[in-house]
Design an enzyme around this catalytic site. Structure first.
Site, PDB file in Angstrom:
ATOM      1  N   CYS A  97      -2.438   3.673 -10.012  1.00  0.00           N
ATOM      2  CA  CYS A  97      -1.779   2.399 -10.288  1.00  0.00           C
ATOM      3  C   CYS A  97      -1.902   2.106 -11.779  1.00  0.00           C
ATOM      4  CB  CYS A  97      -2.460   1.304  -9.463  1.00  0.00           C
ATOM      5  SG  CYS A  97      -2.102  -0.378  -9.990  1.00  0.00           S
ATOM      6  N   CYS A 101       2.926  -3.959 -13.200  1.00  0.00           N
ATOM      7  CA  CYS A 101       4.118  -4.405 -12.473  1.00  0.00           C
ATOM      8  C   CYS A 101       3.965  -5.795 -11.875  1.00  0.00           C
ATOM      9  CB  CYS A 101       4.452  -3.426 -11.355  1.00  0.00           C
ATOM     10  SG  CYS A 101       4.005  -1.749 -11.734  1.00  0.00           S
ATOM     11  N   THR A 188      -5.362  -6.898  -9.997  1.00  0.00           N
ATOM     12  CA  THR A 188      -5.084  -5.590 -10.591  1.00  0.00           C
ATOM     13  C   THR A 188      -4.902  -5.700 -12.102  1.00  0.00           C
ATOM     14  OG1 THR A 188      -4.012  -4.878  -8.558  1.00  0.00           O
ATOM     15  CG2 THR A 188      -3.445  -3.666 -10.542  1.00  0.00           C
ATOM     16  N   GLU A 254      -9.523  -3.565 -10.200  1.00  0.00           N
ATOM     17  CA  GLU A 254      -9.249  -4.906  -9.698  1.00  0.00           C
ATOM     18  C   GLU A 254     -10.458  -5.763 -10.002  1.00  0.00           C
ATOM     19  OE1 GLU A 254      -8.199  -2.348  -7.585  1.00  0.00           O
ATOM     20  OE2 GLU A 254      -6.090  -2.793  -7.946  1.00  0.00           O
ATOM     21  N   HIS A 289       7.590  -7.173  -5.395  1.00  0.00           N
ATOM     22  CA  HIS A 289       6.446  -6.252  -5.448  1.00  0.00           C
ATOM     23  C   HIS A 289       6.488  -5.244  -4.300  1.00  0.00           C
ATOM     24  CE1 HIS A 289       3.165  -5.010  -7.788  1.00  0.00           C
ATOM     25  NE2 HIS A 289       2.276  -5.085  -6.813  1.00  0.00           N
ATOM     26  N   TYR A 293       6.463  -0.802  -4.831  1.00  0.00           N
ATOM     27  CA  TYR A 293       5.660   0.248  -4.196  1.00  0.00           C
ATOM     28  C   TYR A 293       6.481   1.474  -3.812  1.00  0.00           C
ATOM     29  CZ  TYR A 293       1.321  -2.397  -3.877  1.00  0.00           C
ATOM     30  OH  TYR A 293       0.157  -3.049  -4.181  1.00  0.00           O
ATOM     31  N   CYS A 296       6.143   3.388  -7.390  1.00  0.00           N
ATOM     32  CA  CYS A 296       4.834   3.871  -7.869  1.00  0.00           C
ATOM     33  C   CYS A 296       4.148   4.764  -6.848  1.00  0.00           C
ATOM     34  CB  CYS A 296       3.942   2.704  -8.270  1.00  0.00           C
ATOM     35  SG  CYS A 296       3.235   1.783  -6.890  1.00  0.00           S
ATOM     36  N   GLU A 444      -4.603  -0.074  -1.292  1.00  0.00           N
ATOM     37  CA  GLU A 444      -3.587  -0.898  -1.947  1.00  0.00           C
ATOM     38  C   GLU A 444      -2.232  -0.734  -1.249  1.00  0.00           C
ATOM     39  OE1 GLU A 444      -2.492  -0.010  -6.027  1.00  0.00           O
ATOM     40  OE2 GLU A 444      -2.943  -2.088  -6.497  1.00  0.00           O
TER      41      GLU A 444
HETATM   42 FE1  SF4 Z   1       0.044  -0.763  -9.322  1.00  0.00          FE
HETATM   43 FE2  SF4 Z   1       2.185   0.058  -8.003  1.00  0.00          FE
HETATM   44 FE3  SF4 Z   1       1.526  -2.548  -8.021  1.00  0.00          FE
HETATM   45 FE4  SF4 Z   1       2.470  -1.302 -10.217  1.00  0.00          FE
HETATM   46  S1  SF4 Z   1       3.565  -1.652  -8.269  1.00  0.00           S
HETATM   47  S2  SF4 Z   1       0.764  -2.728 -10.139  1.00  0.00           S
HETATM   48  S3  SF4 Z   1       1.540   0.708 -10.038  1.00  0.00           S
HETATM   49  S4  SF4 Z   1       0.363  -0.847  -7.101  1.00  0.00           S
HETATM   50 FE    FE Z   2      -0.572  -3.353  -6.344  1.00  0.00          FE
END
Ligand code: SF4
Ligand code: FE
Length: 480
Positions: A97, A101, A188, A254, A289, A293, A296, A444
């Site tokens: 991660c 984001c 995060t 985190e 969000h 995911y 990422c 996560e």
């Molecule tokens: Fe982390 Fe993925 Fe959330 Fe971006 S979208 S902060 S890489 S978990």
């Molecule tokens: Fe996250």
């Protein structure tokens, strides 16, 4: 736009309060437990300067100036698709991660909701937000998106808790701003963020006005404390080794962030008591969000698939039919996540503010898959890796003059690869599936951007079941 070096330098000026393993840490930038996390975040700056990636990683602000992707507002479905592609690239590059984001999704959410509040209530939140956005874009800042309250007794509403601070709230209103108290969990990247954007964690009710609050503050504001979360095997980073870390250069963190009576100036407040818009804000942020995911986690999945295939190669079984079938299955699962991320982007629409939002149903389907498929990918990676992944001796044993040569001799597999390379790839799989990296790839995936049940609720709410039933009844000849 800042370079990666300028970003790291900019953090050194911040006077924040960070606690790790029971101690306050002054030099959090160089701390071995945190440094891999900083490296991952810095990649969001570095890639923006690489000619090969500029198209994905750089956008323009309202005045036509170049800004980092992570400070941009989505102006079309192309931007939404670009987002998922960029996040996959960063997942592939860091294997974890990269933490930038959440704040980006918060910016886009506020661009939509502040506009709608102003239209309905004649407030001036959109202007405040746009001023703030220009500041973030001009200085190329990392924003930490702070949504999840600690919540106390789940059976009670915020204002019914024995301790009223268990959801972040306004404790005092002044002419020039507000004083807030509370805590946000699972933050995060908070230690390496310049700013914290706070949002409510759920749709608030009329009697919960003090909890319907959104604002932005510098992350070293007086009264803000960052208490780092533990990750399994985190103290391996203090052993001065690299093989045993699996992914030695990159990681994530985190923190539990405490707001101990923190002042927020009026111009940084984007919602204050408008309970009727708190649900809209939460659902918009969650949709963005949940889309993220699909990018990422697919990128991180690419690394894990590559690690499993490499482990098979080092073991000499790369051509075995059951290995090839398992690798193909991992690819199929991983591309399913990516497909969902792309689909909710392609089907996005402009909101009243002009900002593009993803298709909310498809974004929730995306995240629901993310709560499941990485676990199966991880299971297959463990299957292919074999038991040695969790029983092999340490890097220090490999380096020990008395026993190292035994390890080198007895743990060698294929004649074309070294024992050390075999250990390195197995440690990478270990770290991603059960070590520090598993926080980003597994837990996560389950709980980030909302636990599975939160998506089920949204999927149910977004589904026109009556329509589906009438389709079936028509075809079955019912009610004609
Ligand atoms: Fe982390 Fe993925 Fe959330 Fe971006 S979208 S902060 S890489 S978990
Ligand atoms: Fe996250």
């Amino acid at each position: 736009m800042k370079t990666a070096e300028e970003y790291v330098e900019s953090l050194k000026d911040l006077n924040r309060e960070v606690y790790i393993l029971g101690e306050r840490v002054e030099d959090f930038v160089e701390h071995p437990i945190l440094r891999p996390s900083l490296n991952a975040l810095a990649m969001t700056y570095q890639l923006a300067w690489e000619p090969d990636h500029e198209e994905l990683m750089v956008r323009q602000d309202g005045k036509g100036r170049k800004v980092n992707l992570f400070t941009s507002i989505h102006e079309g479905t192309d931007d939404l698709i670009n987002k998922v592609q960029a996040l996959r690239l960063l997942g592939q590059t860091t294997g974890t991660c990269f933490q930038r984001c959440v704040g980006w999704d918060a910016l886009n959410t506020l661009s939509i909701v502040t506009y709608e509040m102003d239209a309905a209530l004649s407030t001036d939140y959109q202007k405040r937000f746009l001023d703030y956005l220009s500041y973030v874009q001009e200085h190329d800042l990392v924003c930490n998106g702070a949504m999840t309250d600690v919540k106390g007794d789940r059976n009670r509403r915020p204002h019914e808790q024995e301790d009223l601070d268990l959801y972040l709230r306004v404790i005092e209103r002044r002419d020039d701003g507000i004083l807030v108290r509370g805590a946000k969990a699972h933050q995060t990247g908070s230690v390496f963020s310049h700013e914290i954007i706070v949002m409510p964690t759920l749709a608030m009710r009329a009697e919960e006005k003090d909890y319907a609050i959104a604002f932005a503050i510098p992350s070293d504001s007086p009264g803000v404390l960052h208490i780092l979360g533990r990750q399994s095997s985190d103290t391996r980073k203090l052993e001065g080794v690299s093989i045993d870390l699996g992914n030695a250069n990159f990681g994530a963190h985190e923190a539990l962030v405490i707001f101990d009576d923190v002042f927020v100036p009026r111009e940084r407040i984007f919602m204050d008591g408008e309970v009727e818009f708190s649900g809209r804000l939460v659902e918009t942020f969650a949709a963005y969000h949940r889309q993220s995911y699909g990018g990422c986690k697919a990128g991180v999945g690419d690394v894990l698939i590559g690690a499993a295939a490499s482990a098979a190669e080092f073991n000499g079984v790369a051509r075995a039919s059951h290995i090839r079938r398992k690798i193909a299955e991992m690819v199929h699962l991983n591309e399913t996540l990516y497909s969902c991320g792309l689909a909710c982007s392609l089907c996005g629409n402009a909101e009243a503010s002009g900002t593009y939002l993803v298709d909310v149903l498809l974004a929730n389907v995306c995240k629901q898959n993310v709560t499941r498929l990485p676990y199966e990918i991880a299971r297959l990676a463990e299957d292919i890796a074999g038991g040695l992944m969790v029983t092999m001796p340490s890097e220090k044993d490999l380096r020990n003059p008395k026993v190292g040569h035994y390890i080198d001799k007895y743990l060698r597999a294929s004649s074309t690869s070294s024992t050390e390379d075999r250990m390195r790839i197995l440690r990478l799989i270990e770290s991603m599936t059960m070590g520090t990296g598993a926080v980003a790839y597994r837990s996560e995936s389950m709980h980030g951007a909302g636990s599975p049940e939160a998506q089920v609720i949204m999927i149910e709410r977004q589904t026109d079941l009556e329509h589906k039933m009438s389709l079936a009844k028509d075809l079955a000849g019912i009610g004609r």
